[in-house]
Design a protein around this motif. Structure first.
Motif, PDB file in Angstrom:
ATOM      1  N   ASP A  11       0.765  -1.109   0.019  1.00  0.00           N
ATOM      2  CA  ASP A  11       0.076  -0.060  -0.180  1.00  0.00           C
ATOM      3  C   ASP A  11       0.675   1.364   0.036  1.00  0.00           C
ATOM      4  N   ARG A  12       2.055   0.979   0.044  1.00  0.00           N
ATOM      5  CA  ARG A  12       3.076   2.203   0.032  1.00  0.00           C
ATOM      6  C   ARG A  12       4.177   1.884  -1.061  1.00  0.00           C
ATOM      7  N   ALA A  13       4.446   2.752  -1.886  1.00  0.00           N
ATOM      8  CA  ALA A  13       5.340   2.783  -3.162  1.00  0.00           C
ATOM      9  C   ALA A  13       6.831   2.841  -2.322  1.00  0.00           C
ATOM     10  N   ASP A  14       7.017   3.565  -1.382  1.00  0.00           N
ATOM     11  CA  ASP A  14       8.365   3.735  -0.650  1.00  0.00           C
ATOM     12  C   ASP A  14       8.832   2.338  -0.004  1.00  0.00           C
ATOM     13  N   ILE A  15       7.744   1.685   0.265  1.00  0.00           N
ATOM     14  CA  ILE A  15       8.144   0.053   0.986  1.00  0.00           C
ATOM     15  C   ILE A  15       8.754  -0.584  -0.238  1.00  0.00           C
ATOM     16  N   LEU A  16       7.993  -0.629  -1.462  1.00  0.00           N
ATOM     17  CA  LEU A  16       8.502  -1.348  -2.425  1.00  0.00           C
ATOM     18  C   LEU A  16       9.887  -1.068  -2.910  1.00  0.00           C
ATOM     19  N   GLY A  25      12.151   0.355  -1.167  1.00  0.00           N
ATOM     20  CA  GLY A  25      13.303  -0.243  -0.340  1.00  0.00           C
ATOM     21  C   GLY A  25      13.508  -1.804  -0.684  1.00  0.00           C
ATOM     22  N   PHE A  26      12.757  -2.576  -0.978  1.00  0.00           N
ATOM     23  CA  PHE A  26      12.984  -3.869  -1.211  1.00  0.00           C
ATOM     24  C   PHE A  26      13.829  -4.001  -2.720  1.00  0.00           C
ATOM     25  N   LEU A  27      13.322  -2.919  -3.617  1.00  0.00           N
ATOM     26  CA  LEU A  27      14.173  -3.123  -4.914  1.00  0.00           C
ATOM     27  C   LEU A  27      15.458  -2.311  -4.579  1.00  0.00           C
ATOM     28  N   GLY A  28      15.824  -1.357  -3.468  1.00  0.00           N
ATOM     29  CA  GLY A  28      16.755  -0.565  -3.662  1.00  0.00           C
ATOM     30  C   GLY A  28      16.700   0.410  -4.819  1.00  0.00           C
ATOM     31  N   ALA A  29      15.353   1.068  -5.077  1.00  0.00           N
ATOM     32  CA  ALA A  29      15.298   1.694  -6.148  1.00  0.00           C
ATOM     33  C   ALA A  29      15.619   2.897  -6.282  1.00  0.00           C
ATOM     34  N   GLU A  30      16.052   3.666  -7.161  1.00  0.00           N
ATOM     35  CA  GLU A  30      16.291   5.203  -7.184  1.00  0.00           C
ATOM     36  C   GLU A  30      15.072   6.029  -7.668  1.00  0.00           C
ATOM     37  N   LEU A  31      15.234   7.047  -7.487  1.00  0.00           N
ATOM     38  CA  LEU A  31      14.041   8.211  -7.982  1.00  0.00           C
ATOM     39  C   LEU A  31      14.236   8.247  -9.382  1.00  0.00           C
ATOM     40  N   VAL A  43       4.824   7.127 -10.449  1.00  0.00           N
ATOM     41  CA  VAL A  43       5.473   6.719  -8.806  1.00  0.00           C
ATOM     42  C   VAL A  43       6.872   7.417  -9.150  1.00  0.00           C
ATOM     43  N   PRO A  44       7.163   7.932  -7.736  1.00  0.00           N
ATOM     44  CA  PRO A  44       8.576   8.525  -7.642  1.00  0.00           C
ATOM     45  C   PRO A  44       9.757   7.442  -8.177  1.00  0.00           C
ATOM     46  N   TRP A  45       9.615   6.452  -8.001  1.00  0.00           N
ATOM     47  CA  TRP A  45      10.652   5.394  -8.080  1.00  0.00           C
ATOM     48  C   TRP A  45      10.718   4.664  -9.064  1.00  0.00           C
ATOM     49  N   ARG A  46      11.851   4.286  -9.629  1.00  0.00           N
ATOM     50  CA  ARG A  46      11.881   3.179 -11.013  1.00  0.00           C
ATOM     51  C   ARG A  46      11.586   2.013 -10.731  1.00  0.00           C
ATOM     52  N   GLY A  47      10.728   1.194 -11.309  1.00  0.00           N
ATOM     53  CA  GLY A  47      10.580  -0.291 -10.940  1.00  0.00           C
ATOM     54  C   GLY A  47       9.382  -0.322 -10.104  1.00  0.00           C
ATOM     55  N   VAL A  48       8.821   0.802  -9.585  1.00  0.00           N
ATOM     56  CA  VAL A  48       7.486   0.479  -8.669  1.00  0.00           C
ATOM     57  C   VAL A  48       6.483   1.169  -9.640  1.00  0.00           C
ATOM     58  N   THR A  49       5.161   0.442  -9.841  1.00  0.00           N
ATOM     59  CA  THR A  49       4.057   0.714 -10.459  1.00  0.00           C
ATOM     60  C   THR A  49       2.704   0.862  -9.748  1.00  0.00           C
ATOM     61  N   ALA A  50       1.946   1.770  -9.986  1.00  0.00           N
ATOM     62  CA  ALA A  50       0.723   1.781  -9.385  1.00  0.00           C
ATOM     63  C   ALA A  50      -0.301   0.968  -9.948  1.00  0.00           C
ATOM     64  N   VAL A  51      -1.312   0.430  -9.395  1.00  0.00           N
ATOM     65  CA  VAL A  51      -2.373  -0.209  -9.579  1.00  0.00           C
ATOM     66  C   VAL A  51      -3.387   0.786  -9.831  1.00  0.00           C
ATOM     67  N   ALA A  52      -4.050   0.962 -10.820  1.00  0.00           N
ATOM     68  CA  ALA A  52      -5.030   1.803 -11.168  1.00  0.00           C
ATOM     69  C   ALA A  52      -6.200   1.788 -10.291  1.00  0.00           C
TER      70      ALA A  52
END
Length: 587
Positions: free
Chosen positions: A121-126, A128-134, A156-165
């Motif tokens: 439910d939070r993009a920043d948590i994912l 963190g799992f990815l170690g993604a950059e903005l 979404v602010p991070w690469r590799g994280v996608t919102a469910v519409a």
């Protein structure tokens, strides 16, 4: 991995597929508390969620979970019904399905981590799992106003994280993959006002009753500004057996008549405990901009200190949640796109509406005629907006387009303008509207944009919980089922809500036709906090990225113009969020 929120418990969950997890995912998941397991014994939902907002039903081999609402407060008490203000999840036979709310107030995100899809439910948590950059391209959304249109609102602010519409569900399969399907569609708008108003009232009565039930007998707070939205909710809450603690802010500006209308309404609510806070006793706007805690920039730079002061008041009265009228404007206020549709089905009524809108907004006859004849697709409308932004042209010649005119922040650099235009063009080629007709598309866009704003505000201020009945799925369904020509009227103020609240709110209160603003308080806040805001402008991450001209941003703070208020607040919101993420927040 959980995210700390101001004044409340750390929350945020991750949904895992029912399969063997890669070591990296398993290691991260093991650090989080387990909320519920799949019937296989593998962890399904991990993270933190308040115990009073989790309901689990286990009928082996199936599991059903409701997150976000108090147990027993789903539709008609049925845990399998679509959620109102919560997430719904199910796990059976190796497959797990999750969905949020139709508005997007409860939103999901997914990411592919070492070959498996996980959801949160939070993009920043994912991230963190990815170690993604903005995502540098995402930064340009902060330059587009009044708010980024669909589909930019999905970014979404991070690469590799996608919102469910909003309105979509995600299913995780036993092989670690996922699929998306649509679970919600807007209703057919075919009901007349009397029948539709009855449905809206019933839905609102149920929505408020659920919140009263969730208090467990403790008081419930109510923002009681004097506006029609908050006043309606306060009157509905007052009909129950739970103590209601109402709060009104009285602004200094004599032209602001909100408190006057709240005073009149309060005379009809003898059982409600009401407090009036004078603006002079509250922190000014733009004071107390602190570390951002949401998973994207929240619209809190202006009023964060006032939010905290009001939250303190509710806590002092033992209220763990409070009703707020946010979402009412988005659901019931008149849009202009529907006039384009109306001109094709009921031209006489369309021109009646145009007369009122033209008098209010100063449109010329020629641009009205061109706009009514316009046949642009949604993608073409976005592409045309991109061209205007890149040219620096803020004038949209199409008053009945697919949404409000898009503008660029006045302090955007040429590189910023090019980035915003490129972002719009990249989505315009494949963009599909939220609905085939402009009116319902614009209505859905308003609802989704509002829900996105309030979702982030709730992350910043989680306790007491902000309850938003106007964004519940059944309320949205009931409102959108009413024919647009009766739902909106340029000559009346929120006619559908007024009709729904007849016999609940006194007629003298429903007769209000004004809407106050906080312009004078906005200027006072800028003046009082100018030094701190200029310091923030000097350290602006958007300026460091080459998207914002620091000198022009400083000039906008030193000599502010109300016309650009939304742009200024948006820039401050983005800068505060980026500063926090970089670990450099001065507070």
């Amino acid at each position: 991995m959980t995210s700390t929120r101001a004044g409340g418990t750390a929350t945020g969950f991750v949904a895992l597929p029912d399969c063997a997890l890669p070591q990296h995912v398993a290691t991260h998941a093991d650090r989080l508390p387990t909320i519920v397991r799949h019937s296989s014994g593998r962890p399904w939902l991990v993270g933190a969620a308040p115990a009073d907002r989790v309901s689990i039903r286990c009928d082996d081999p199936a599991r059903v979970v409701v997150l976000g609402a108090a147990p027993g407060t789903t539709h008609a008490g049925d845990p399998l019904a679509p959620p109102a203000d919560c997430f719904l999840g199910s796990s059976a036979e190796g497959r797990t399905r999750l969905l949020g709310s139709a508005s997007g107030l409860q939103r999901l995100f997914h990411a592919r981590v070492q070959g498996v899809t996980i959801v949160s439910d939070r993009a920043d948590i994912l991230a963190g799992f990815l170690g993604a950059e903005l995502d540098d391209a995402w930064l340009a959304t902060g330059l587009i106003g009044p708010l980024p249109p669909h589909p930019l609102d999905q970014l979404v602010p991070w690469r590799g994280v996608t919102a469910v519409a909003a309105g979509d569900a995600i299913t995780l399969t036993p092989d670690g993959r996922h699929r998306i399907d649509r679970w919600w569609h807007p209703p057919t708008s075919d009901r007349h006002l009397p029948a539709g108003a009855e449905l809206v009232r019933t839905a609102l009565e149920s929505a408020v009753a659920q919140r009263l039930h969730a208090t467990g007998g403790m008081p419930i707070g109510a923002d009681f500004s004097g506006g029609m939205d908050s006043t309606s909710l306060t009157f509905l809450a007052a009909r129950g057996d739970i103590p209601v603690v109402a709060l009104t802010v009285r602004h200094i500006d004599p032209a602001s008549d909100d408190a006057y209308w709240a005073d009149r309404a309060a005379r009809h609510l003898p059982r409600v405990e009401r407090t009036v806070l004078d603006e002079a006793a509250l922190p000014t706007f733009f004071s107390g901009i602190g570390a951002a805690r949401a998973d994207a920039p929240a619209a809190t730079s202006r009023g964060s200190a006032v939010f905290r002061a009001c939250a303190d008041h509710y806590r002092a009265h033992a209220a763990t949640r409070y009703l707020a009228g946010h979402g009412g404007d988005e659901l019931f206020s008149t849009t202009t796109g529907y006039v384009h549709d109306l001109a094709r089905s009921r031209p006489v009524e369309a021109f009646r509406q145009i007369r009122a809108l033209r008098a209010r907004r100063g449109w010329r006859r020629a641009e009205i005629a061109r706009s009514l004849a316009d046949r642009q697709s949604y993608g073409e409308w976005l592409a045309a907006a991109a061209d205007r932004l890149e040219r620096g042209d803020s004038k949209d010649p199409n008053p009945f387009g697919w949404g409000p005119p898009l503008e660029l922040a006045p302090w955007a650099t040429p590189d910023g303008a090019a980035a915003a235009a490129a972002l719009l063009r990249s989505r315009a080629q494949s963009a599909q509207p939220l609905a085939p007709h402009r009116g319902i598309h614009e209505a859905l866009q308003q609802i989704r944009s509002g829900a996105a704003l309030y979702r982030l505000i709730r992350q910043e201020f989680s306790e007491p919980r902000i309850e938003l009945p106007f964004l519940d799925d059944p309320v949205i369904d009931a409102a959108l089922a009413v024919r647009a020509v009766e739902r909106y009227d340029a000559y009346e103020y929120k006619p559908l809500l007024a009709a729904a609240m007849r016999d609940v709110v006194p007629d003298e209160i429903l007769a209000r036709r004004t809407k106050a603003d906080t312009g004078p308080a906005w200027f006072r806040g800028l003046a009082a906090q100018r030094a701190a805001l200029l310091e923030r402008a000097d350290a602006s991450p958007l300026a460091a990225a080459g998207l914002v001209d620091r000198a022009r941003l400083r000039a906008a703070i030193e000599a502010p113009a109300l016309r650009f208020a939304a742009h200024l607040e948006r820039t401050l919101d983005y800068d505060a969020w980026l500063t926090t993420r970089a670990g450099k927040d001065p507070t």
